[in-house]
Design a protein around this motif. Structure first.
Motif, short mmCIF file in Angstrom:
data_model
loop_
_atom_site.label_atom_id
_atom_site.label_comp_id
_atom_site.label_asym_id
_atom_site.label_seq_id
_atom_site.Cartn_x
_atom_site.Cartn_y
_atom_site.Cartn_z
N ASN A 57 0.84 -1.20 0.00
CA ASN A 57 0.00 0.00 0.00
C ASN A 57 0.87 1.26 0.00
O ASN A 57 0.61 2.22 -0.74
CB ASN A 57 -0.92 -0.02 1.22
CG ASN A 57 -1.96 1.09 1.18
OD1 ASN A 57 -2.45 1.46 0.12
ND2 ASN A 57 -2.31 1.61 2.34
N GLY A 60 2.33 1.97 -3.30
CA GLY A 60 1.37 2.32 -4.34
C GLY A 60 1.05 1.16 -5.26
O GLY A 60 0.48 1.36 -6.34
N GLU A 63 -4.15 -0.47 -3.26
CA GLU A 63 -4.82 0.67 -2.62
C GLU A 63 -6.13 0.22 -2.02
O GLU A 63 -6.71 -0.80 -2.43
CB GLU A 63 -5.06 1.79 -3.63
CG GLU A 63 -5.99 1.41 -4.77
CD GLU A 63 -6.12 2.51 -5.80
OE1 GLU A 63 -5.40 3.53 -5.69
OE2 GLU A 63 -6.94 2.36 -6.74
N GLU A 64 -6.58 0.96 -1.04
CA GLU A 64 -7.85 0.65 -0.39
C GLU A 64 -8.99 0.92 -1.35
O GLU A 64 -9.04 1.96 -1.99
CB GLU A 64 -8.02 1.48 0.88
CG GLU A 64 -6.95 1.21 1.93
CD GLU A 64 -7.14 2.06 3.17
OE1 GLU A 64 -8.19 2.74 3.27
OE2 GLU A 64 -6.25 2.06 4.05
N TYR A 79 -8.71 -4.37 -0.43
CA TYR A 79 -7.66 -3.78 -1.27
C TYR A 79 -7.80 -4.23 -2.71
O TYR A 79 -8.29 -5.33 -3.00
CB TYR A 79 -6.27 -4.18 -0.76
CG TYR A 79 -5.92 -3.55 0.57
CD1 TYR A 79 -5.24 -2.33 0.63
CD2 TYR A 79 -6.27 -4.18 1.78
CE1 TYR A 79 -4.92 -1.75 1.85
CE2 TYR A 79 -5.95 -3.61 2.99
CZ TYR A 79 -5.28 -2.39 3.03
OH TYR A 79 -4.98 -1.82 4.24
N THR A 82 -3.27 -1.71 -8.01
CA THR A 82 -3.18 -0.51 -8.85
C THR A 82 -2.52 -0.88 -10.18
O THR A 82 -1.97 -1.97 -10.34
CB THR A 82 -2.34 0.57 -8.16
OG1 THR A 82 -0.99 0.08 -8.02
CG2 THR A 82 -2.90 0.91 -6.78
#
Length: 215
Positions: A57, A60, A63-64, A79, A82
């Motif tokens: 997280n 990057g 992500e939530e 989660y 990305t």
């Protein structure tokens, strides 16, 4: 962009692989990895997985997406991967598949000094290892069959199949090695005094050979 090699723990690879399927919260990740017998290839614990998710997280790579709450249970953060995470996952995965890594298993070191156990000691130790490998082979085979019966695609558990083949290959080799020691195909070096000098000799397939002069 995160620099290549930022994360090397293969548990992170497993997490990123799961998130390709769908967004998940860490608790579901742990359960899914264990259900698919992924702990055969990577160490899976709740604490280590939560730490990995936090690291990803921060980088990057994940992500939530949402926070779920089921009744009185604690809130769970879901989660998702990305685009950066997907790129890094593919890069890392491609590297691992393409390039064989030099590994240093303990057994490889130990078996190099098998002679120190003596013939009977070596046979005893190898026989016990053979029994344990046979048990591991059966357990892994049963586990794999059970997972596939649930409808999980074979591709999702291909590493369990690989682990099974590795176990079977070692089992076959250890079995043959025991046979070679027992029938004398594998000679056992002995130190003898010849004209007052210590000489190492070995007998392979019934032929005695001088192999070294002890210093």
């Amino acid at each position: 962009m995160a620099q290549p090699g930022t994360v090397r723990n293969t548990l992170a690879l497993a997490v990123l692989g799961l998130l390709i399927e769908k967004p998940m919260h860490p608790y579901e990740m742990v359960n899914t990895l264990l259900e698919r017998n992924k702990d055969a290839s990577v160490k899976v614990t709740k604490s280590s997985l939560y730490d990995i998710v936090e690291t990803l997280n921060k980088l990057g790579w994940v992500e939530e997406q949402a926070i779920e709450r089921d009744g009185r249970r604690p809130e769970r953060t879901v989660y998702t991967q990305t685009e950066l995470g997907r790129q890094e996952f593919i890069r890392w995965l491609d590297e691992l598949v393409r390039t064989p890594a030099k590994e240093y298993p303990k057994f490889l070191t130990a078996v190099g000094y098998l002679g120190a156990l003596g013939r009977e000691g070596a046979i005893s130790a190898l026989t016990e290892r053979r029994e344990r490998l046979a048990a591991d082979s059966q357990a892994t085979n049963t586990s794999l069959a059970g997972i596939l019966e649930t409808g999980v695609p074979r591709l999702f558990v291909i590493e369990v199949e690989y682990a099974l083949r590795v176990i079977e290959a070692e089992l076959a080799w250890v079995t043959q090695l025991i046979s070679d020691i027992e029938d004398g195909t594998l000679g056992w070096p002995q130190q003898q005094l010849v004209d007052g000098q210590a000489i190492w000799t070995t007998t392979d397939s019934g032929v005695t050979k001088h192999i070294a002069q002890a210093k």
